[in-house]
Design an enzyme around this catalytic site. Structure first.
Site, mmCIF file in Angstrom:
data_model
loop_
_atom_site.group_PDB
_atom_site.id
_atom_site.type_symbol
_atom_site.label_atom_id
_atom_site.label_comp_id
_atom_site.label_asym_id
_atom_site.label_seq_id
_atom_site.Cartn_x
_atom_site.Cartn_y
_atom_site.Cartn_z
ATOM 1 C CB SER A 1 -0.865 -0.013 1.267
ATOM 2 O OG SER A 1 -1.435 1.256 1.511
ATOM 3 C CE1 TYR B 1 -4.869 -1.777 4.858
ATOM 4 C CE2 TYR B 1 -3.439 0.109 4.428
ATOM 5 C CZ TYR B 1 -4.243 -0.929 3.966
ATOM 6 O OH TYR B 1 -4.403 -1.125 2.603
HETATM 7 N N1 LIG Z 1 -8.625 0.033 -1.696
HETATM 8 C C1 LIG Z 1 -7.491 0.690 -1.526
HETATM 9 O O1 LIG Z 1 -7.421 1.934 -1.638
HETATM 10 C C2 LIG Z 1 -6.219 -0.056 -1.213
HETATM 11 C C3 LIG Z 1 -5.015 0.671 -1.246
HETATM 12 C C4 LIG Z 1 -3.830 0.014 -0.961
HETATM 13 C C5 LIG Z 1 -3.834 -1.349 -0.665
HETATM 14 N N2 LIG Z 1 -5.004 -2.010 -0.639
HETATM 15 C C6 LIG Z 1 -4.946 -3.450 -0.318
HETATM 16 O O2 LIG Z 1 -5.475 -4.198 -1.390
HETATM 17 C C7 LIG Z 1 -6.051 -5.409 -0.883
HETATM 18 C C8 LIG Z 1 -7.499 -5.515 -1.343
HETATM 19 O O3 LIG Z 1 -8.206 -4.382 -0.883
HETATM 20 P P1 LIG Z 1 -9.665 -3.992 -1.403
HETATM 21 O O4 LIG Z 1 -9.751 -2.519 -1.368
HETATM 22 O O5 LIG Z 1 -9.983 -4.725 -2.658
HETATM 23 O O6 LIG Z 1 -10.516 -4.534 -0.165
HETATM 24 P P2 LIG Z 1 -11.903 -5.327 -0.052
HETATM 25 O O7 LIG Z 1 -12.337 -5.140 1.358
HETATM 26 O O8 LIG Z 1 -12.841 -4.954 -1.149
HETATM 27 O O9 LIG Z 1 -11.431 -6.842 -0.296
HETATM 28 C C9 LIG Z 1 -10.651 -7.541 0.650
HETATM 29 C C10 LIG Z 1 -10.891 -9.019 0.465
HETATM 30 O O10 LIG Z 1 -10.130 -9.725 1.471
HETATM 31 C C11 LIG Z 1 -10.938 -10.749 2.015
HETATM 32 N N3 LIG Z 1 -10.497 -11.103 3.375
HETATM 33 C C12 LIG Z 1 -10.316 -10.251 4.425
HETATM 34 N N4 LIG Z 1 -9.962 -10.954 5.513
HETATM 35 C C13 LIG Z 1 -9.890 -12.257 5.161
HETATM 36 C C14 LIG Z 1 -9.573 -13.469 5.841
HETATM 37 N N5 LIG Z 1 -9.253 -13.492 7.148
HETATM 38 N N6 LIG Z 1 -9.623 -14.636 5.154
HETATM 39 C C15 LIG Z 1 -9.942 -14.643 3.843
HETATM 40 N N7 LIG Z 1 -10.254 -13.524 3.139
HETATM 41 C C16 LIG Z 1 -10.227 -12.362 3.788
HETATM 42 C C17 LIG Z 1 -12.328 -10.145 2.020
HETATM 43 O O11 LIG Z 1 -13.297 -11.163 2.095
HETATM 44 C C18 LIG Z 1 -12.351 -9.399 0.676
HETATM 45 O O12 LIG Z 1 -12.715 -10.265 -0.370
HETATM 46 C C19 LIG Z 1 -5.881 -5.340 0.644
HETATM 47 O O13 LIG Z 1 -4.708 -6.002 1.028
HETATM 48 C C20 LIG Z 1 -5.742 -3.842 0.902
HETATM 49 O O14 LIG Z 1 -5.048 -3.582 2.100
HETATM 50 C C21 LIG Z 1 -6.202 -1.409 -0.904
#
Ligand SMILES: NC(=O)c1ccc[n+]([C@@H]2O[C@H](COP(=O)([O-])OP(=O)(O)OC[C@H]3O[C@@H](n4cnc5c(N)ncnc54)[C@H](O)[C@@H]3O)[C@@H](O)[C@H]2O)c1
Length: 276
Positions: free
Chosen positions: A167, A180
């Site tokens: 991230s 985080y």
């Molecule tokens: N959205 C953003 O701006 C952003 C920015 C930087 C990094 N990220 C990272 O990208 C990744 C995806 O984020 P997103 O925005 O698509 O989030 P999201 O919440 O839409 O998706 C996250 C997914 O992880 C799954 N998950 C969470 N805990 C779990 C567990 N214990 N076991 C199995 N599955 C689990 C959830 O079911 C979901 O499908 C994450 O690692 C997040 O930290 C997101």
């Protein structure tokens, strides 16, 4: 992107890719991109209903015969290129049996994307240790657990690609999201540690570090007018990222186009981390 439009170094035909947390958001977009490049994809999540919905949508795009129904719990084979498996990435025993199940029923995992993650927004002074642990377990320890199980097979076969999702918070802190930030900083060094031990086995481990991407995880921030305009002002590209913005770099790191790229963290952030 059609298969015909993809240069051969990016072609993933015949490769099996597991993408954690891929029933929605960034993981879903990466899974769709890898499948578009020819990969057999194993979708993964915790919520079987949501997972089944995504599985059916992917099957309509990539599988023939289209959209066969079944239980995601059993990780059944639904067609040639789309599979689904549900397990908790924070539970070491569930991870071991989930990975063994995928390799027995689908085949050897050649590409792993450690994408699943959570956010928890609360000031440090109010932060409970249980929540600290939950975020660290889900965002960091899980990448070690899933990575370790998948790498056992990759090391034995002498080939593999692992992409850890970091991230902008790998580099930058912001108030209310300490665990985080810590977890995503750890992802960068886990990527380096995996590289130190596994690069010699022709396994490339790299991280992608998205900026602020509009997904369900960030919906509250998008809805907050003040935060939304701060993000747009703070990002040189002057917009939120989309899940599609993440697909190209993920495809590059999953493919032979990155065979001498090891241990890097690639920021996909519209320039946020190179400016104040
Ligand atoms: N959205 C953003 O701006 C952003 C920015 C930087 C990094 N990220 C990272 O990208 C990744 C995806 O984020 P997103 O925005 O698509 O989030 P999201 O919440 O839409 O998706 C996250 C997914 O992880 C799954 N998950 C969470 N805990 C779990 C567990 N214990 N076991 C199995 N599955 C689990 C959830 O079911 C979901 O499908 C994450 O690692 C997040 O930290 C997101």
């Amino acid at each position: 992107m059609t298969d015909a439009a993809i240069p051969s170094a990016f072609d993933l035909t015949g490769r099996i890719a597991l993408i954690t947390g891929s029933s929605r958001g960034i993981g879903r977009a990466i899974a769709h991109g890898l499948a578009s490049a020819g990969a057999t994809v194993v979708l993964h999540g915790r919520d079987p209903e949501r997972l089944e919905q995504t599985r059916a949508e992917f099957a309509a795009d990539f599988d023939a015969p289209r959209g066969q129904a079944g239980s995601v719990h059993e990780g059944q084979q639904y067609g040639p290129r789309v599979h689904a498996v549900a397990f908790d990435i924070t539970d070491a025993a569930a991870v071991a049996s989930g990975i063994a199940h995928v390799e027995a029923t689908v085949g050897p995992i050649q590409v792993l994307v450690n994408n699943a993650g959570i956010q928890h927004r609360v000031p440090l002074l109010d932060l409970a240790v249980e929540d600290w642990n939950r975020v660290l377990d889900t965002n960091l320890t899980s990448a070690f657990l899933v990575g370790r199980e998948v790498a056992r097979g990759m090391v034995a076969r002498g080939r593999g690609k692992i992409i850890n999702v970091a991230s902008v918070q790998t580099d930058l802190a912001r108030e209310t999201i300490a665990p985080y930030t810590v977890s995503k900083g750890g992802i960068r060094n886990l990527t380096r540690a995996m590289t130190a031990e596994w690069a010699r086995h022709d396994i490339q481990v790299n991280a992608i570090a998205p900026g602020y991407i509009h997904t369900e995880m960030t919906q509250k921030l998008v809805d907050d007018e003040q935060f939304n305009s701060w993000i747009i002002g703070r990002t040189p590209a002057k917009r939120w990222g989309t899940t599609d913005d993440i697909v190209g770099p993920a495809l590059w790191l999953a493919s032979d186009a990155s065979n001498f790229v090891n241990g890097q963290t690639i920021f996909i952030d519209g320039g946020m981390t190179v400016t104040v």
